[in-house]
Write a protein that holds these residues in place. Structure first.
Motif, PDB file in Angstrom:
ATOM      1  N   CYS A  70       0.971  -1.250  -0.019  1.00 55.37           N
ATOM      2  CA  CYS A  70       0.090   0.253  -0.127  1.00 55.37           C
ATOM      3  C   CYS A  70       1.038   1.289   0.333  1.00 55.37           C
ATOM      4  N   SER A  71       0.314   2.329  -0.339  1.00 56.98           N
ATOM      5  CA  SER A  71       1.091   3.701  -0.301  1.00 56.98           C
ATOM      6  C   SER A  71       0.584   4.444   0.981  1.00 56.98           C
ATOM      7  N   LEU A  72       1.436   4.980   1.714  1.00 55.06           N
ATOM      8  CA  LEU A  72       1.016   5.753   2.758  1.00 55.06           C
ATOM      9  C   LEU A  72       0.380   6.965   2.289  1.00 55.06           C
ATOM     10  N   ASP A  73       0.241   7.333   0.946  1.00 54.65           N
ATOM     11  CA  ASP A  73      -0.523   8.611   0.673  1.00 54.65           C
ATOM     12  C   ASP A  73      -2.007   7.960   0.521  1.00 54.65           C
ATOM     13  N   ASN A  74      -2.316   6.788   0.539  1.00 56.90           N
ATOM     14  CA  ASN A  74      -3.836   6.323   0.477  1.00 56.90           C
ATOM     15  C   ASN A  74      -3.595   4.882   1.041  1.00 56.90           C
ATOM     16  N   ALA A  75      -3.675   4.836   2.271  1.00 53.20           N
ATOM     17  CA  ALA A  75      -3.541   3.501   3.014  1.00 53.20           C
ATOM     18  C   ALA A  75      -4.849   2.766   2.775  1.00 53.20           C
ATOM     19  N   ARG A  76      -5.941   3.309   2.278  1.00 54.04           N
ATOM     20  CA  ARG A  76      -7.211   2.670   1.968  1.00 54.04           C
ATOM     21  C   ARG A  76      -7.294   2.063   0.676  1.00 54.04           C
ATOM     22  N   PHE A  77      -6.072   1.863  -0.046  1.00 47.69           N
ATOM     23  CA  PHE A  77      -6.267   1.005  -1.161  1.00 47.69           C
ATOM     24  C   PHE A  77      -4.761   0.074  -1.234  1.00 47.69           C
ATOM     25  N   CYS A  78      -5.211  -1.171  -1.041  1.00 52.93           N
ATOM     26  CA  CYS A  78      -4.069  -2.100  -0.979  1.00 52.93           C
ATOM     27  C   CYS A  78      -3.922  -3.270  -2.167  1.00 52.93           C
ATOM     28  N   ILE A  79      -2.829  -3.802  -2.279  1.00 52.90           N
ATOM     29  CA  ILE A  79      -2.465  -4.723  -3.483  1.00 52.90           C
ATOM     30  C   ILE A  79      -2.178  -5.993  -2.684  1.00 52.90           C
ATOM     31  N   ASP A  80      -2.825  -7.221  -3.106  1.00 55.65           N
ATOM     32  CA  ASP A  80      -2.314  -8.496  -2.851  1.00 55.65           C
ATOM     33  C   ASP A  80      -1.905  -9.195  -3.841  1.00 55.65           C
ATOM     34  N   ARG A  81      -0.500  -9.550  -3.907  1.00 58.96           N
ATOM     35  CA  ARG A  81       0.251 -10.322  -4.712  1.00 58.96           C
ATOM     36  C   ARG A  81       0.026 -11.724  -5.004  1.00 58.96           C
ATOM     37  N   LYS A  82      -0.427 -12.166  -6.212  1.00 63.18           N
ATOM     38  CA  LYS A  82      -0.385 -13.597  -6.278  1.00 63.18           C
ATOM     39  C   LYS A  82       0.768 -14.102  -7.204  1.00 63.18           C
ATOM     40  N   GLN A  83       1.507 -15.336  -6.973  1.00 64.92           N
ATOM     41  CA  GLN A  83       2.368 -15.587  -8.029  1.00 64.92           C
ATOM     42  C   GLN A  83       2.067 -16.345  -9.409  1.00 64.92           C
ATOM     43  N   ASN A  84       0.746 -16.690  -9.271  1.00 64.67           N
ATOM     44  CA  ASN A  84       0.243 -17.172 -10.622  1.00 64.67           C
ATOM     45  C   ASN A  84      -1.275 -17.503 -10.416  1.00 64.67           C
TER      46      ASN A  84
END
Length: 156
Positions: free
Chosen positions: A39-53
């Motif tokens: 997430c970006s500290l500029d918008n902690a209300r938007f997060c990315i969950d990474r999956k390898q495939n």
């Protein structure tokens, strides 16, 4: 932009991502996130969950379904938009492309999830939990994370 990386991300898996952050001059630190991996500290209300495939994603949906759904529900309850970035490769660029994916497990298990079925599950998850699935090649992950975090900032 300062980027927070979840402390549960494996060091070897994020080496190239950190290299890209450094190359583009982004500051980052590693600390536990309530949901997702970036997430970006500029918008902690938007997060990315990474999956390898897609295989990892199918495993999460089949074997850890409750945990997967709980993370989406936790994000929603905290007012966080959680999106997923799947590093599957150049043939899968959109949710529609998932329909054509051939699950390698189908060779040994005819009941394994097909690409068509996975598409329907992901489409339903997008609508039900206000999320989105994005796709990229592993070589593009760092750039795609930055792009998505910037997008999250503009839609805050």
């Amino acid at each position: 932009m300062t980027i927070q990386i979840d402390s549960r991300e494996k060091a070897h898996a994020i080496k190239n991502i950190q290299t890209e952050f450094n190359k583009q001059g982004f500051v980052y630190f590693i600390s536990k996130l309530p949901c997702g991996d970036y997430c970006s500290l500029d918008n902690a209300r938007f997060c990315i969950d990474r999956k390898q495939n897609l295989s990892e994603l199918v495993g999460n949906l089949c074997q850890q379904h409750k945990r997967f759904v709980n993370e989406l529900m936790r994000a929603n309850s905290l007012g966080i938009k959680l999106v997923f970035l799947i590093e599957h490769g150049s043939k899968i660029r959109s949710l529609e492309d998932v329909k054509d994916w051939i699950n390698p497990r189908l060779r040994t298990s005819p009941k394994a999830m097909s690409g068509e079925r996975l598409y329907k599950v992901l489409y339903t998850i997008e609508k039900r939990y206000n999320t989105k699935f994005y796709f990229c090649d592993k070589s593009e992950t760092g750039k795609k994370i930055i792009e998505l975090l910037k997008l999250g900032e503009t839609n805050a």
